[in-house]
Design a protein around this motif. Structure first.
Motif, mmCIF file in Angstrom:
data_model
loop_
_atom_site.group_PDB
_atom_site.id
_atom_site.type_symbol
_atom_site.label_atom_id
_atom_site.label_comp_id
_atom_site.label_asym_id
_atom_site.label_seq_id
_atom_site.Cartn_x
_atom_site.Cartn_y
_atom_site.Cartn_z
ATOM 1 N N CYS A 48 0.842 -1.199 0.000
ATOM 2 C CA CYS A 48 0.000 0.000 0.000
ATOM 3 C C CYS A 48 0.881 1.254 0.000
ATOM 4 C CB CYS A 48 -0.963 0.020 1.184
ATOM 5 S SG CYS A 48 -2.340 1.177 0.967
ATOM 6 N N MET A 49 1.850 1.272 -0.895
ATOM 7 C CA MET A 49 2.820 2.366 -0.942
ATOM 8 C C MET A 49 2.836 3.081 -2.288
ATOM 9 S SD MET A 49 4.734 2.694 1.829
ATOM 10 C CE MET A 49 4.887 1.807 3.366
ATOM 11 N N CYS A 50 2.284 2.468 -3.343
ATOM 12 C CA CYS A 50 2.574 3.032 -4.660
ATOM 13 C C CYS A 50 1.340 3.321 -5.504
ATOM 14 C CB CYS A 50 3.509 2.099 -5.427
ATOM 15 S SG CYS A 50 2.758 0.548 -5.923
ATOM 16 N N GLU A 71 -5.683 4.969 5.037
ATOM 17 C CA GLU A 71 -4.434 4.919 4.277
ATOM 18 C C GLU A 71 -4.726 4.669 2.796
ATOM 19 O OE1 GLU A 71 -0.913 2.762 6.100
ATOM 20 O OE2 GLU A 71 -1.703 1.271 4.728
ATOM 21 N N GLU A 74 -6.416 7.603 1.087
ATOM 22 C CA GLU A 74 -5.485 8.677 0.745
ATOM 23 C C GLU A 74 -4.728 8.342 -0.539
ATOM 24 O OE1 GLU A 74 -3.361 9.950 4.219
ATOM 25 O OE2 GLU A 74 -2.114 11.315 3.045
ATOM 26 N N MET A 75 -4.329 7.086 -0.669
ATOM 27 C CA MET A 75 -3.625 6.674 -1.893
ATOM 28 C C MET A 75 -4.558 6.764 -3.101
ATOM 29 S SD MET A 75 -0.584 5.720 -0.799
ATOM 30 C CE MET A 75 0.198 4.633 -1.972
ATOM 31 N N GLU A 77 -6.763 8.833 -3.765
ATOM 32 C CA GLU A 77 -6.891 10.198 -4.288
ATOM 33 C C GLU A 77 -5.809 10.509 -5.304
ATOM 34 O OE1 GLU A 77 -7.004 13.096 -1.166
ATOM 35 O OE2 GLU A 77 -8.460 11.926 -0.040
ATOM 36 N N GLU A 78 -4.765 9.692 -5.309
ATOM 37 C CA GLU A 78 -3.600 10.027 -6.129
ATOM 38 C C GLU A 78 -3.378 9.029 -7.268
ATOM 39 O OE1 GLU A 78 -2.078 12.868 -5.225
ATOM 40 O OE2 GLU A 78 -3.376 13.008 -3.467
ATOM 41 N N LYS B 360 4.522 4.447 8.495
ATOM 42 C CA LYS B 360 4.618 4.179 7.073
ATOM 43 C C LYS B 360 5.463 5.307 6.502
ATOM 44 C CE LYS B 360 1.483 4.048 3.094
ATOM 45 N NZ LYS B 360 0.682 2.890 2.758
ATOM 46 N N LEU B 361 6.718 5.002 6.269
ATOM 47 C CA LEU B 361 7.681 6.014 5.865
ATOM 48 C C LEU B 361 7.880 5.946 4.357
ATOM 49 C CD1 LEU B 361 9.928 8.018 6.867
ATOM 50 C CD2 LEU B 361 11.420 6.028 7.033
ATOM 51 N N GLN B 362 7.733 7.075 3.687
ATOM 52 C CA GLN B 362 7.926 7.112 2.233
ATOM 53 C C GLN B 362 8.835 8.291 1.909
ATOM 54 O OE1 GLN B 362 3.529 7.113 1.905
ATOM 55 N NE2 GLN B 362 3.845 5.766 0.162
ATOM 56 N N LYS B 383 1.589 12.043 11.675
ATOM 57 C CA LYS B 383 1.268 12.156 10.242
ATOM 58 C C LYS B 383 1.835 13.486 9.760
ATOM 59 C CE LYS B 383 -2.825 12.650 7.231
ATOM 60 N NZ LYS B 383 -2.629 11.647 6.203
ATOM 61 N N ASN B 401 3.228 8.438 7.299
ATOM 62 C CA ASN B 401 1.775 8.251 7.276
ATOM 63 C C ASN B 401 1.073 9.356 6.502
ATOM 64 O OD1 ASN B 401 2.096 5.927 8.892
ATOM 65 N ND2 ASN B 401 2.178 7.196 10.734
ATOM 66 N N ALA B 402 1.692 9.810 5.433
ATOM 67 C CA ALA B 402 1.126 10.885 4.607
ATOM 68 C C ALA B 402 1.324 10.523 3.138
ATOM 69 C CB ALA B 402 1.791 12.222 4.944
ATOM 70 N N ALA B 403 0.588 9.497 2.720
ATOM 71 C CA ALA B 403 0.788 8.924 1.386
ATOM 72 C C ALA B 403 0.464 9.911 0.266
ATOM 73 C CB ALA B 403 -0.067 7.667 1.240
ATOM 74 N N ALA B 404 -0.529 10.746 0.497
ATOM 75 C CA ALA B 404 -0.912 11.689 -0.562
ATOM 76 C C ALA B 404 0.223 12.676 -0.808
ATOM 77 C CB ALA B 404 -2.192 12.424 -0.175
ATOM 78 N N ASP B 405 0.854 13.148 0.273
ATOM 79 C CA ASP B 405 2.016 14.036 0.121
ATOM 80 C C ASP B 405 3.089 13.337 -0.711
ATOM 81 O OD1 ASP B 405 0.822 15.914 1.736
ATOM 82 O OD2 ASP B 405 2.225 15.688 3.419
ATOM 83 N N LEU B 407 2.951 10.788 -2.874
ATOM 84 C CA LEU B 407 2.687 10.539 -4.297
ATOM 85 C C LEU B 407 2.807 11.827 -5.111
ATOM 86 C CD1 LEU B 407 -0.160 7.883 -4.098
ATOM 87 C CD2 LEU B 407 2.206 7.532 -4.801
ATOM 88 N N ARG B 410 6.528 12.872 -5.508
ATOM 89 C CA ARG B 410 7.341 12.184 -6.507
ATOM 90 C C ARG B 410 7.439 13.004 -7.783
ATOM 91 N NH1 ARG B 410 5.238 6.202 -7.118
ATOM 92 N NH2 ARG B 410 4.932 5.719 -4.934
ATOM 93 N N ARG B 430 -3.350 21.046 -0.867
ATOM 94 C CA ARG B 430 -2.888 19.732 -1.334
ATOM 95 C C ARG B 430 -1.678 19.891 -2.250
ATOM 96 N NH1 ARG B 430 -7.688 16.432 -3.834
ATOM 97 N NH2 ARG B 430 -6.000 14.941 -4.122
ATOM 98 N N LYS B 432 -0.849 17.943 -4.426
ATOM 99 C CA LYS B 432 -1.246 17.512 -5.770
ATOM 100 C C LYS B 432 -1.674 18.694 -6.637
ATOM 101 C CE LYS B 432 -3.979 14.023 -8.156
ATOM 102 N NZ LYS B 432 -5.135 13.124 -8.105
#
Lengths: 111, 435
Positions: A48-50, A71, A74-75, A77-78, B360-362, B383, B401-405, B407, B410, B430, B432
């Motif tokens: 659930c990362m990509c 989680e 949120e993904m 949305e992108e 959840k580290l990205q 978060k 823990n901030a997946a939208a940030d 993506l 990137r 956002r 995005k």
């Protein structure tokens, strides 16, 4: 994991439908990967990362699957392709009996 | 025995398998042979430190591709074939299989031999001391892990912290020994290290910083009942009869700060050594890794390399070494594009992730030379994102823990986007919306 499987299909962007048998309890992304379904990239291997294992669920299934957690929402949305009401990340969906016979739609693009 | 030429790939992990897949996607019609020293169908590595340790996933759940994929795509996957030597003059590779040497010819060779877990020489051959990098490591570790109640992790890198998180979530006692003064000090700013440490401590992980392991000894646990550092282990002696052999031993670790730890299992997570010996022996340019240009080409135009085994010389002369799945896949796609004469994919900023229980580290971008750091969100909330700038441009973003940030970042980091700093700090805006 039980040995029982369900029959599910993936409708690809070109209109073709590929059918597979998925073991109950396996996540749909992994079932798609081992059966070589094109269009599921799953770059992160189901963490659930990509957001590259995006699928569209049919409306009929929406009430019988575990809803997306924060989680995943949120993904979603992108995602690269359009988000629809049936959008889910397939790594977060486990194969259940309710999915028997269902056709998932694979989006045009994942990244 | 000799085979028709085509592309020969040494190593069937994320990078090697992706080269084969992308070659076919690009319409390559010559033979493709994948030589793999291991015996497992190519598998996903990320679950090995998490889900695999919890529930020993089978092949179906670890496989990178289904077995049928290799047949359908006409890719010859040869497991249990350990490459011995590259003969660049004759464009061939010899490999060891079933006690005999087999020779393979190539038009193009791709080296994707990866890296191996660095071991602790002092612990060589000791029972109950494990590393984690590949599935064989994981299988060996899993057996000890299940039986262990107390675990010492040496090194607070990503693998060590992931194993520690998995272990505490299963109720095990975990102590992490780190020679630096904080978690991932070479990679993270102090506030991120502090957040990670605090979260891990709340989850039950203990840390020993600024110290190293000076000596490890194996002791028979039943003979030394008084030396257990963890009271949970001094259980009813009857329960020990059911223990596996692994738990008959404990490892005693003497630290440089004078402290002594005792554990059922020691996991060594102190980085990796790059598998470039084959390339070195073949006279290819190496510099603690196989040197490649941005197209994945080595010093021999018929030989490419991709993934964790490479050191890339960038257009500006800088060299980079990135160990990540994303980098392995990108390099693999680039190599396949070069072999088939197609345009390589646009380079993107490197990204990486780590899953550590509640964290959840990205991360995207690997720059350390930033001149400003903006915190987006409240660190205490668990978060947030850290946005790193250089000359007003966004060069790296670490998200927790901030997946939208992540993506959105990137795209922004790949463009070195001049993101206004007030927007960067405002979670109501956002990211995005700038992509």
């Amino acid at each position: 994991m039980s040995n029982a499987t369900i029959h599910i299909g993936f409708k690809l962007p070109d209109g073709n439908i590929q059918h597979i048998d998925a073991p109950l309890g396996q996540n749909i992304m992994q079932a798609a990967i081992v059966n070589n379904i094109d269009g599921i990239e799953a770059e992160c291997g189901g963490s659930c990362m990509c957001a590259t294992c995006h699928l569209y669920l049919p409306d009929s299934l929406l009430d019988s699957v575990t809803p997306a957690n924060d989680e995943e929402l949120e993904m979603l949305e992108e995602t690269a392709a359009e988000r629809r009401p049936g959008s889910r990340l397939s790594c977060q969906l486990l194969a259940t009996e309710a999915m028997a016979g269902v056709i998932f739609e694979v989006p045009e693009c994942q990244s | 025995m000799s085979h028709a030429a085509g592309t020969l790939i040494i190593g069937a992990s994320h990078a090697g398998v992706q080269v084969a897949a992308s070659l076919r996607d690009n319409g390559y019609h010559l033979p493709i042979t994948l030589l793999e020293a291991g015996t497992h169908l190519p598998y996903q590595r990320p679950p090995l430190s998490k889900a695999y340790l919890k529930e020993a996933l089978d092949n179906q759940r670890l496989a990178l591709r289904g077995e049928a994929f290799y047949q359908q795509k006409d890719i010859t996957l040869l497991l249990n074939h350990r490459a011995l030597q590259i003969d660049r003059q004759h464009q061939s590779v010899s490999a060891w299989h079933d006690n005999r040497e087999v020779t393979f010819h190539y038009d193009q060779l791709v080296i994707a031999t990866g890296a191996s877990a660095r071991t602790l020489p002092a612990a060589a051959g000791m029972p109950g001391v494990r590393v984690l990098r590949d599935l064989d490591d994981a299988i060996a570790l899993k057996a000890d892990f299940d039986a262990a109640q107390s675990i010492v992790v040496i090194g607070s890198g990503f693998i060590g912290l992931e194993v520690a998180s998995t272990a505490v979530s299963l109720g095990k006692q975990v102590t992490v020994v780190e020679h630096g003064s904080r978690i991932l000090s070479r990679l993270f700013p102090a506030q991120l290290s502090a957040f990670m440490q605090q979260t891990h401590e709340q989850n039950g992980v203990a840390f020993c910083f600024d110290t190293t392991v000076e000596r490890l000894t194996t002791q028979n646990r039943t003979q030394n009942p008084d030396t257990h550092s963890y009271p949970q282990n001094t259980q009813n002696p009857d329960t020990h009869k059911n223990n596996t052999n692994n738990r008959a031993h404990q490892t005693c670790l003497q630290l440089s700060n004078g402290q002594t730890l005792t554990a059922d299992l020691v996991v060594v997570g102190i980085g990796a050594t790059i598998n470039d010996q084959l390339a070195q022996d073949a006279g290819l340019a190496c510099q603690n890794g196989i040197l490649v240009d941005p197209g994945g080409c080595t010093s021999d135009p018929a030989v490419y390399a991709c993934g964790d085994c490479t050191i890339t010389t960038r257009a500006d002369g800088r060299t980079t070494h990135i160990e990540s799945i994303q980098n392995a896949l990108e390099q693999a796609k680039t190599v396949a594009a070069n072999i088939t004469g197609q345009p390589a994919p646009e380079p993107v900023a490197p990204w990486f992730w780590s899953d550590q229980k509640d964290i959840k580290l990205q991360m995207v971008g690997d720059a350390m030379d930033y001149d400003d750091l903006i915190v987006r969100g409240d660190i205490a909330s668990g978060k947030f994102s850290l946005l790193y700038y250089q000359n007003e441009r966004l060069i790296r973003v670490d998200s927790v823990n901030a997946a939208a940030d992540h993506l959105a970042a990137r795209k922004l980091v790949s463009q070195r986007f001049p993101l206004p700093k007030d927007a960067a700090a405002d979670t109501a805006v956002r990211l995005k919306s700038f992509t």
